[in-house]
Design a protein around this motif. Structure first.
Motif, PDB file in Angstrom:
ATOM      1  N   PRO A 113       9.094  20.117 -10.008  1.00 50.22           N
ATOM      2  CA  PRO A 113      10.236  20.546  -9.185  1.00 50.22           C
ATOM      3  C   PRO A 113      10.049  20.204  -7.700  1.00 50.22           C
ATOM      4  CG  PRO A 113       9.465  22.338 -10.599  1.00 50.22           C
ATOM      5  CD  PRO A 113       8.424  21.280 -10.626  1.00 50.22           C
ATOM      6  N   VAL A 114      11.133  19.760  -7.080  1.00 53.29           N
ATOM      7  CA  VAL A 114      11.121  19.364  -5.681  1.00 53.29           C
ATOM      8  C   VAL A 114      11.365  20.602  -4.816  1.00 53.29           C
ATOM      9  CG1 VAL A 114      12.157  17.859  -3.944  1.00 53.29           C
ATOM     10  CG2 VAL A 114      12.000  17.097  -6.335  1.00 53.29           C
ATOM     11  N   ARG A 115      10.575  20.743  -3.755  1.00 53.26           N
ATOM     12  CA  ARG A 115      10.731  21.887  -2.862  1.00 53.26           C
ATOM     13  C   ARG A 115      10.831  21.431  -1.410  1.00 53.26           C
ATOM     14  NH1 ARG A 115       9.964  27.091  -4.553  1.00 53.26           N
ATOM     15  NH2 ARG A 115      11.060  27.501  -2.591  1.00 53.26           N
ATOM     16  N   SER A 116      10.799  22.375  -0.493  1.00 55.73           N
ATOM     17  CA  SER A 116      11.130  22.115   0.907  1.00 55.73           C
ATOM     18  C   SER A 116       9.970  21.510   1.684  1.00 55.73           C
ATOM     19  CB  SER A 116      11.576  23.419   1.580  1.00 55.73           C
ATOM     20  OG  SER A 116      10.592  24.417   1.435  1.00 55.73           O
ATOM     21  N   ALA A 117      10.308  20.882   2.797  1.00 54.57           N
ATOM     22  CA  ALA A 117       9.336  20.208   3.656  1.00 54.57           C
ATOM     23  C   ALA A 117       8.753  21.185   4.675  1.00 54.57           C
ATOM     24  CB  ALA A 117       9.997  19.030   4.369  1.00 54.57           C
ATOM     25  N   ARG A 118       7.618  20.776   5.249  1.00 52.21           N
ATOM     26  CA  ARG A 118       6.947  21.540   6.294  1.00 52.21           C
ATOM     27  C   ARG A 118       6.640  20.628   7.471  1.00 52.21           C
ATOM     28  NH1 ARG A 118       8.537  24.652   3.197  1.00 52.21           N
ATOM     29  NH2 ARG A 118       7.617  26.602   2.406  1.00 52.21           N
ATOM     30  N   GLU A 119       6.388  21.238   8.636  1.00 50.81           N
ATOM     31  CA  GLU A 119       6.106  20.462   9.843  1.00 50.81           C
ATOM     32  C   GLU A 119       4.881  19.569   9.660  1.00 50.81           C
ATOM     33  OE1 GLU A 119       5.385  21.219  14.657  1.00 50.81           O
ATOM     34  OE2 GLU A 119       5.241  22.882  13.223  1.00 50.81           O
ATOM     35  N   SER A 120       3.871  20.054   8.961  1.00 44.12           N
ATOM     36  CA  SER A 120       2.650  19.268   8.758  1.00 44.12           C
ATOM     37  C   SER A 120       2.929  17.949   8.043  1.00 44.12           C
ATOM     38  CB  SER A 120       1.636  20.068   7.947  1.00 44.12           C
ATOM     39  OG  SER A 120       1.302  21.282   8.561  1.00 44.12           O
ATOM     40  N   ASP A 121       3.968  17.920   7.197  1.00 45.12           N
ATOM     41  CA  ASP A 121       4.279  16.703   6.443  1.00 45.12           C
ATOM     42  C   ASP A 121       4.602  15.534   7.371  1.00 45.12           C
ATOM     43  OD1 ASP A 121       4.063  18.356   4.214  1.00 45.12           O
ATOM     44  OD2 ASP A 121       6.231  18.725   4.139  1.00 45.12           O
ATOM     45  N   LEU A 122       5.223  15.834   8.490  1.00 44.07           N
ATOM     46  CA  LEU A 122       5.651  14.767   9.400  1.00 44.07           C
ATOM     47  C   LEU A 122       4.444  14.048   9.992  1.00 44.07           C
ATOM     48  CD1 LEU A 122       8.591  16.622  11.197  1.00 44.07           C
ATOM     49  CD2 LEU A 122       8.587  15.370   9.012  1.00 44.07           C
ATOM     50  N   GLU A 123       3.418  14.805  10.361  1.00 43.22           N
ATOM     51  CA  GLU A 123       2.207  14.176  10.885  1.00 43.22           C
ATOM     52  C   GLU A 123       1.469  13.417   9.794  1.00 43.22           C
ATOM     53  OE1 GLU A 123      -0.632  16.017  13.892  1.00 43.22           O
ATOM     54  OE2 GLU A 123      -1.779  16.287  12.031  1.00 43.22           O
ATOM     55  N   LEU A 124       1.379  14.005   8.614  1.00 43.46           N
ATOM     56  CA  LEU A 124       0.668  13.360   7.514  1.00 43.46           C
ATOM     57  C   LEU A 124       1.303  12.034   7.141  1.00 43.46           C
ATOM     58  CD1 LEU A 124      -1.638  13.710   5.467  1.00 43.46           C
ATOM     59  CD2 LEU A 124      -0.018  14.895   3.978  1.00 43.46           C
TER      60      LEU A 124
END
Length: 331
Positions: A113-124
């Protein structure tokens, strides 16, 4: 919340895309000595790149697909985990875990299942060129940061034909993605610009039959299977399997010790959203071939991949195949 490609920019015309491909191809010929990622052969100089024909070398790789995947008990079994080239395990609110699966070699039939993004994802994700991030949504205060990030944001609102609700599952654990409805052809391992190197194991190491990594409210256990020559994944004490019952089993597991601290964002219950720092340096442990190797990780800037080295400073090669990276709080 329509974000067909990078939000805030108009879709590129066919002429502009063609010009971009030509420019990228020329740049690619000049940058042939750069290190890539993915699962190449063990005799490729440790870069992880498979050998390519001249025609393939002239084609720039397309974007990778990154999907945020739910990892609480009602979300299991998840689809598509066994097909990912890299799986990142990160901490979210309440000390729970969430996964980011990165695909380049091939697209699975379904992911979720697909869930929501987090701020850390943008840096990664800055380490990849123009990646596509598929997610179910985000906190409204985070959306402007996603809009500005150098990525293509794909949500059920922007790409309704690519997402679907699975029967027999309750919301919010029922949202899945058909990657082939969202992406072109898979770009191949050259698109995995994460700095990973693949090749022969370093000397030494300690025999390891199982390793458990704990988050405040979640845990991962990796058990070595000599028959499969893979690490069998368990989550919160239960085997991690596909919907067909196949065990998820990476060739390499990386325990990367990082700084995890509260961000300025909170969930709807008021819990602080953790921010996982993936730029910097620190200790790492690499599990491969039934052994554990002490190492060091370093990522100088967000646009660079992560280098893993032995204590002596030599490259710490991974085994060919899927890699799991558990982003654990440093002691």
């Amino acid at each position: 919340m329509s974000r067909r490609r990078r939000t805030g920019a108009a879709p590129r015309t066919a002429r502009a895309r063609t010009a971009g491909l030509v420019t990228a191809a020329l740049l690619g010929s000049l940058l042939a000595g750069c290190t890539g990622g993915g699962g190449g052969s063990d005799d490729d100089g440790g870069s992880g790149r498979p050998s390519r024909s001249p025609d393939e070398s002239a084609r720039p790789p397309g974007p990778v697909l990154a999907v945020k995947i739910d990892n609480v008990a009602p979300a299991r079994p998840q689809a598509g985990l066994d097909t990912a080239d890299v799986v990142y395990a990160e901490q979210v609110e309440g000390g729970l875990s969430r996964l980011m699966a990165v695909y380049a070699s091939r697209w699975p039939e379904s992911v979720g299942p697909v869930r929501s993004a987090r701020e850390s994802d943008l840096e990664l994700l800055r380490q990849f060129h123009d990646p596509t991030l598929a997610f179910s949504g985000a906190q409204h205060k985070l959306l402007p940061l996603i809009d500005k990030a150098p990525l293509r944001a794909a949500t059920p609102e922007s790409e309704p034909d690519a997402f679907y609700r699975a029967t027999g599952r309750s919301a919010p654990h029922d949202l899945f993605l058909h990657p082939r409805e969202l992406m072109g052809s898979a770009p191949g391992t050259d698109a995995l610009t994460n700095g990973f190197r693949f090749g022969a194991a370093p000397s030494g190491g300690t025999p390891e039959s199982a390793r458990t990594v704990r988050f405040p409210a979640a845990r991962f256990t990796f058990t070595w299977s000599g028959d499969r020559e893979r690490w069998l994944v368990s989550t919160d004490g239960r085997p991690t399997v596909t919907p067909e019952g196949d065990r998820v089993a990476p060739a390499t597991v990386v325990v990367q010790y990082v700084s995890v601290h509260d961000s300025t964002f909170h969930d709807y219950l008021g819990s602080a959203t953790p921010y996982t720092e993936t730029v910097g340096a620190g200790r790492a442990q690499v599990l491969r071939d039934g052994r554990s190797y002490e190492g060091h990780w370093k990522r100088d800037t967000a646009t660079q991949g992560t280098k893993f080295t032995t204590p002596e400073g030599a490259p710490l090669n991974f085994a060919k195949g899927q890699v799991w990276v558990v982003l654990a709080q440093k002691p």
